[in-house]
Design an enzyme around this catalytic site. Structure first.
Site, PDB file in Angstrom:
ATOM      1  N   LYS A 166       0.827  -1.208   0.000  1.00 14.49           N
ATOM      2  CA  LYS A 166       0.000   0.000   0.000  1.00 14.49           C
ATOM      3  C   LYS A 166       0.859   1.255   0.000  1.00 14.49           C
ATOM      4  O   LYS A 166       0.472   2.278  -0.560  1.00 14.49           O
ATOM      5  CB  LYS A 166      -0.966  -0.002   1.191  1.00 14.49           C
ATOM      6  N   LYS A 211      -6.102  -9.029  -6.393  1.00 13.61           N
ATOM      7  CA  LYS A 211      -7.210  -9.260  -5.471  1.00 13.61           C
ATOM      8  C   LYS A 211      -8.381  -8.314  -5.731  1.00 13.61           C
ATOM      9  O   LYS A 211      -8.161  -7.139  -6.023  1.00 13.61           O
ATOM     10  CB  LYS A 211      -6.675  -9.028  -4.053  1.00 13.61           C
ATOM     11  N   LYS A 250     -12.050  -3.236  -2.304  1.00 13.18           N
ATOM     12  CA  LYS A 250     -12.989  -2.118  -2.218  1.00 13.18           C
ATOM     13  C   LYS A 250     -12.382  -0.853  -2.791  1.00 13.18           C
ATOM     14  O   LYS A 250     -13.084  -0.016  -3.342  1.00 13.18           O
ATOM     15  CB  LYS A 250     -13.288  -1.798  -0.742  1.00 13.18           C
TER      16      LYS A 250
HETATM   17  N1  AQP Z   1     -10.767 -10.431  -2.609  1.00 14.66           N
HETATM   18  C1  AQP Z   1     -10.984 -11.028  -1.454  1.00 14.66           C
HETATM   19  N2  AQP Z   1     -11.164 -12.375  -1.417  1.00 14.66           N
HETATM   20  C2  AQP Z   1     -11.398 -12.997  -0.252  1.00 14.66           C
HETATM   21  N3  AQP Z   1     -11.459 -12.358   0.935  1.00 14.66           N
HETATM   22  C3  AQP Z   1     -11.281 -11.028   0.938  1.00 14.66           C
HETATM   23  N4  AQP Z   1     -11.282 -10.116   1.927  1.00 14.66           N
HETATM   24  C4  AQP Z   1     -11.062  -8.887   1.409  1.00 14.66           C
HETATM   25  N5  AQP Z   1     -10.917  -8.983   0.070  1.00 14.66           N
HETATM   26  C5  AQP Z   1     -11.045 -10.289  -0.249  1.00 14.66           C
HETATM   27  C6  AQP Z   1     -11.489 -10.439   3.325  1.00 14.66           C
HETATM   28  O1  AQP Z   1     -12.435  -9.539   3.859  1.00 14.66           O
HETATM   29  C7  AQP Z   1     -12.079  -9.270   5.228  1.00 14.66           C
HETATM   30  C8  AQP Z   1     -12.079  -7.823   5.504  1.00 14.66           C
HETATM   31  O2  AQP Z   1     -11.185  -7.145   4.680  1.00 14.66           O
HETATM   32  P1  AQP Z   1     -10.767  -5.661   5.005  1.00 14.66           P
HETATM   33  O3  AQP Z   1     -11.697  -4.730   4.409  1.00 14.66           O
HETATM   34  O4  AQP Z   1     -10.563  -5.444   6.473  1.00 14.66           O
HETATM   35  O5  AQP Z   1      -9.357  -5.558   4.357  1.00 14.66           O
HETATM   36  P2  AQP Z   1      -8.883  -5.890   2.941  1.00 14.66           P
HETATM   37  O6  AQP Z   1      -8.469  -7.323   2.906  1.00 14.66           O
HETATM   38  O7  AQP Z   1      -7.821  -4.888   2.683  1.00 14.66           O
HETATM   39  O8  AQP Z   1     -10.163  -5.688   2.013  1.00 14.66           O
HETATM   40  P3  AQP Z   1     -10.273  -4.928   0.627  1.00 14.66           P
HETATM   41  O9  AQP Z   1     -11.632  -5.120   0.106  1.00 14.66           O
HETATM   42  O10 AQP Z   1      -9.123  -5.280  -0.254  1.00 14.66           O
HETATM   43  O11 AQP Z   1     -10.175  -3.432   1.079  1.00 14.66           O
HETATM   44  P4  AQP Z   1      -9.152  -2.321   0.687  1.00 14.66           P
HETATM   45  O12 AQP Z   1      -9.322  -2.118  -0.783  1.00 14.66           O
HETATM   46  O13 AQP Z   1      -9.564  -1.137   1.486  1.00 14.66           O
HETATM   47  O14 AQP Z   1      -7.767  -2.786   1.056  1.00 14.66           O
HETATM   48  C9  AQP Z   1     -10.724  -9.917   5.503  1.00 14.66           C
HETATM   49  O15 AQP Z   1     -10.951 -11.112   6.235  1.00 14.66           O
HETATM   50  C10 AQP Z   1     -10.201 -10.213   4.132  1.00 14.66           C
HETATM   51  O16 AQP Z   1      -9.375 -11.356   4.136  1.00 14.66           O
END
Ligand code: AQP
Length: 339
Positions: free
Chosen positions: A113, A200, A203
């Site tokens: 990041k 991946k 969001k």
């Molecule tokens: N693509 C994914 N596939 C499977 N699991 C996922 N998780 C997130 N993306 C995927 C799981 O969702 C939970 C919460 O995630 P988070 O929002 O705390 O953090 P993250 O993993 O950083 O999620 P994002 O959507 O990718 O958000 P941003 O873009 O803000 O970084 C976790 O259990 C994660 O494993």
């Protein structure tokens, strides 16, 4: 016998997508039947990347509502907002002072990041895993459900608990903190972007077409799947490293239809993309429909969600305050004298 305890959360950095659901929330819905379950919306984590205040507020509320809409039952679990419990920030500071800087510099998520943010990267982003350790350790959970991407952060929380708190300040037979184990989920390991099967689904990806959000309308879902990246081969298959998109979309299909990988492999082995995509689209639309209906009904009655959060906060506060008090005492902070 006391139930084992689990804790998890999602950061409100945008609209929740099917990756968050299949990889996390759908698993928690099962866990709440067996474990004492705490789930929070980790809004303090969302501050570690550039954000818009109004969007953060809206995302925080809609994430909590989506937990309930996805099946988290306030009678079986505690649902709360991280920043409503000041103990998270306080413990984060205490742990900051006990965590070596070189443990933090190894964290892969920070490196990834930080590259995206360049010179503007905040101290908060570097500190993200310590805050996450505080989130976890405050609740003394036995298990923490983690996806692949969060394993390293949980390991850090375990090291802090073991090496920096229990060994330094605890007694041999009387540990201050429980050292939680990872609960590796069977399904939904990593859902990939619709635009690139090697990255991946996220969001915060600026391209909306890279993900299906849980509140996307059927028309939007149709458009996004239509545009999803494919390849030139006929027949869908898993585990072909030259075909990450086929692996990802077939995996999503298997999960949203609750069918085994073997079954969908057979069903789609000879199928072209033109036939598969509408099948996948309708399967996604129909499994999101009950979630969207429950979300709409909750939105019409904000008092219901409010009450759920009030109760969840109360339960979480009791537990977290007692852990914080124990840590404060062990590390030598003078106890507050109440009148
Ligand atoms: N693509 C994914 N596939 C499977 N699991 C996922 N998780 C997130 N993306 C995927 C799981 O969702 C939970 C919460 O995630 P988070 O929002 O705390 O953090 P993250 O993993 O950083 O999620 P994002 O959507 O990718 O958000 P941003 O873009 O803000 O970084 C976790 O259990 C994660 O494993």
């Amino acid at each position: 016998m006391n139930k084992k305890r689990v804790l998890s959360g999602v950061q409100p950095t945008g609209a929740l997508h099917i990756g968050n659901w299949l990889g996390a929330i759908r698993n928690w819905v099962e866990l709440q039947n067996e474990y004492e379950t705490y789930v929070c919306v980790v809004d303090l984590h969302a501050l570690t990347v550039p954000h818009n205040p109004e969007e953060l507020k809206a995302n925080t509320l809609s994430t909590a509502a989506l937990y309930v809409a996805c099946g988290m039952d306030p009678n079986k679990c505690s649902i709360f907002i991280q920043s409503h419990i000041p103990a998270h920030s306080e413990l984060c500071w205490l742990l900051n002072c006990l965590t070596p800087l070189n443990w933090m510099e190894r964290m892969i998520q920070f490196k990834e990041k930080a590259v995206k943010q360049g010179y503007n990267v905040s101290i908060g982003l570097l500190d993200y895993p310590v805050l996450m350790a505080a989130d976890i350790l405050l609740y003394n959970p036995d298990l923490v459900p983690v996806g692949e991407d969060q394993k390293q952060h949980l390991e850090l929380a375990r090291n802090i608990a073991q090496q920096r708190i229990n060994s330094k300040f605890g007694k041999k037979d009387n540990h201050i903190l429980k050292v939680p184990e990872p609960l590796i989920m069977k399904e939904g390991g990593k859902i990939m972007s619709l635009c690139d099967g090697k990255s991946k689904m996220s969001k915060s990806d600026p391209n909306e077409n890279s993900r299906i959000s849980l509140l996307d309308s059927p028309d939007i879902i149709r458009k996004k799947i239509k545009r999803a990246k494919t390849d030139q081969y006929i027949g869908l298959e898993f585990d072909n490293s030259n075909r990450p998109e086929a692996d990802n979309l077939l995996g999503i299909y298997s999960m949203v239809t609750n069918q085994s990988r073997e079954k969908v492999s057979k069903e789609c082995a000879e199928m072209g993309w033109g036939k598969f995509k509408p099948l996948l689209t309708e399967a996604i639309i129909s499994c999101l429909q009950p979630i969207q209906e429950k979300y709409t009904s909750l939105s019409k009655n904000p008092e219901e969600l409010n009450q759920i959060l009030i109760n969840g906060t109360q339960q979480a506060k009791e537990l977290s305050n007692s852990t914080l008090k124990r840590i404060r005492k062990a590390i030598g902070l003078l106890e507050q004298i109440d009148k």
